[in-house]
Design an enzyme around this catalytic site. Sequence first.
Site, PDB file in Angstrom:
ATOM      1  N   GLY A 113       0.833  -1.197   0.000  1.00  0.00           N
ATOM      2  CA  GLY A 113       0.000   0.000   0.000  1.00  0.00           C
ATOM      3  C   GLY A 113       0.866   1.245   0.000  1.00  0.00           C
ATOM      4  O   GLY A 113       2.086   1.169   0.236  1.00  0.00           O
ATOM      5  N   GLN A 138       2.760   9.932   2.017  1.00  0.00           N
ATOM      6  CA  GLN A 138       4.123   9.377   2.041  1.00  0.00           C
ATOM      7  C   GLN A 138       4.987   9.884   0.895  1.00  0.00           C
ATOM      8  O   GLN A 138       6.209   9.774   0.950  1.00  0.00           O
ATOM      9  CB  GLN A 138       4.075   7.843   2.007  1.00  0.00           C
ATOM     10  N   CYS A 142       6.084  -0.457   7.360  1.00  0.00           N
ATOM     11  CA  CYS A 142       5.742   0.804   6.693  1.00  0.00           C
ATOM     12  C   CYS A 142       6.916   1.212   5.814  1.00  0.00           C
ATOM     13  O   CYS A 142       8.067   1.182   6.269  1.00  0.00           O
ATOM     14  CB  CYS A 142       5.465   1.882   7.746  1.00  0.00           C
ATOM     15  N   LEU A 143       6.607   1.597   4.580  1.00  0.00           N
ATOM     16  CA  LEU A 143       7.673   2.010   3.659  1.00  0.00           C
ATOM     17  C   LEU A 143       8.344   3.292   4.154  1.00  0.00           C
ATOM     18  O   LEU A 143       9.469   3.589   3.754  1.00  0.00           O
ATOM     19  CB  LEU A 143       7.102   2.213   2.252  1.00  0.00           C
ATOM     20  N   HIS A 187      -4.176   1.212   8.018  1.00  0.00           N
ATOM     21  CA  HIS A 187      -2.819   1.786   8.081  1.00  0.00           C
ATOM     22  C   HIS A 187      -2.699   2.989   7.137  1.00  0.00           C
ATOM     23  O   HIS A 187      -2.187   4.043   7.511  1.00  0.00           O
ATOM     24  CB  HIS A 187      -1.828   0.677   7.708  1.00  0.00           C
ATOM     25  N   GLU A 188      -3.214   2.822   5.901  1.00  0.00           N
ATOM     26  CA  GLU A 188      -3.079   3.908   4.903  1.00  0.00           C
ATOM     27  C   GLU A 188      -3.990   5.092   5.262  1.00  0.00           C
ATOM     28  O   GLU A 188      -3.606   6.250   5.060  1.00  0.00           O
ATOM     29  CB  GLU A 188      -3.423   3.396   3.497  1.00  0.00           C
ATOM     30  N   HIS A 192      -2.266   7.266   7.611  1.00  0.00           N
ATOM     31  CA  HIS A 192      -1.286   8.156   6.961  1.00  0.00           C
ATOM     32  C   HIS A 192      -1.960   9.457   6.517  1.00  0.00           C
ATOM     33  O   HIS A 192      -1.394  10.545   6.662  1.00  0.00           O
ATOM     34  CB  HIS A 192      -0.657   7.492   5.732  1.00  0.00           C
TER      35      HIS A 192
HETATM   36  O1  K1U Z   1       1.967   2.368   4.038  1.00  0.00           O
HETATM   37  C1  K1U Z   1       2.983   1.754   3.795  1.00  0.00           C
HETATM   38  O2  K1U Z   1       4.059   2.178   4.158  1.00  0.00           O
HETATM   39  C2  K1U Z   1       2.920   0.438   3.061  1.00  0.00           C
HETATM   40  C3  K1U Z   1       2.949  -0.743   4.004  1.00  0.00           C
HETATM   41  C4  K1U Z   1       1.532  -1.230   4.169  1.00  0.00           C
HETATM   42  C5  K1U Z   1       1.268  -2.208   5.286  1.00  0.00           C
HETATM   43  C6  K1U Z   1       2.016  -3.347   5.474  1.00  0.00           C
HETATM   44  C7  K1U Z   1       1.712  -4.220   6.486  1.00  0.00           C
HETATM   45  C8  K1U Z   1       0.655  -3.989   7.318  1.00  0.00           C
HETATM   46  C9  K1U Z   1      -0.074  -2.830   7.139  1.00  0.00           C
HETATM   47  C10 K1U Z   1       0.233  -1.942   6.117  1.00  0.00           C
HETATM   48  C11 K1U Z   1       3.836  -1.799   3.406  1.00  0.00           C
HETATM   49  O3  K1U Z   1       3.624  -2.247   2.341  1.00  0.00           O
HETATM   50  S1  K1U Z   1       5.169  -2.329   4.362  1.00  0.00           S
HETATM   51  C12 K1U Z   1       6.015  -3.540   3.394  1.00  0.00           C
HETATM   52  C13 K1U Z   1       5.293  -4.802   3.144  1.00  0.00           C
HETATM   53  O4  K1U Z   1       5.139  -5.143   2.005  1.00  0.00           O
HETATM   54  C14 K1U Z   1       4.719  -5.654   4.202  1.00  0.00           C
HETATM   55  C15 K1U Z   1       5.153  -5.626   5.501  1.00  0.00           C
HETATM   56  C16 K1U Z   1       4.567  -6.448   6.465  1.00  0.00           C
HETATM   57  C17 K1U Z   1       3.553  -7.317   6.116  1.00  0.00           C
HETATM   58  C18 K1U Z   1       3.115  -7.363   4.800  1.00  0.00           C
HETATM   59  C19 K1U Z   1       3.716  -6.549   3.842  1.00  0.00           C
HETATM   60 ZN    ZN Z   2       2.936   3.174   6.137  1.00  0.00          ZN
END
Ligand code: K1U
Ligand code: ZN
Length: 169
Positions: free
Chosen positions: A46, A51, A92-93, A134-135, A138
Amino acid sequence: MALLSILCFPDPRLHKLAKPVADVDARVRRLVADMLETMYAAKGIGLAATQVDVHERVIVIDVSDERDQPQVFINPQLVWTSEQTHLNEEGCLSVPGIYDGVQRFDAVTVKALDVDGGERVVEATDLLSVCLQHEMDHLLGKVFVEYLSPLKRSRIKKKMLKAQREDAS
Ligand code: K1U
Ligand code: ZN
């Protein structure tokens, strides 16, 4: 399309409140395309416009295994949440390398506009539900580390600042 740079915690711009999109026009469609390219390149599931330093209510998500089911949420609104919550591991990225548990609603219903400006209502469970919550945080200027203890948050902040100093030198 273009790759956008992703703001990193503790950048204060991550705490800005996003404004609603007035019109889903060519500029917004271009932003969506760039955000999708950026999310796929960063291997995220996401990305919120906040971001990439655009403070408008736009989210892109792809929770599919094949990474071929992009979803776009413009002006998302939470219209229903389950009573049940669950502790989920999140990343989170904008906080690279940090993963921790956050309590989220099991299921949510979100109303939003799609990339053509049409209304969509999505009943989300599992990873899509977690990712949407989560998004949407943000867009309110909230980063997931704000759910953690002050001690954990301060350790993460120090770690991120050290990594950013090392990257700059
Ligand atoms: O918002 C962001 O920074 C994107 C984030 C979204 C997210 C991941 C996990 C749980 C809730 C929201 C990411 O994509 S982090 C990287 C990722 O691909 C990931 C990390 C943990 C679990 C699954 C995916
Ligand atoms: Zn995030």
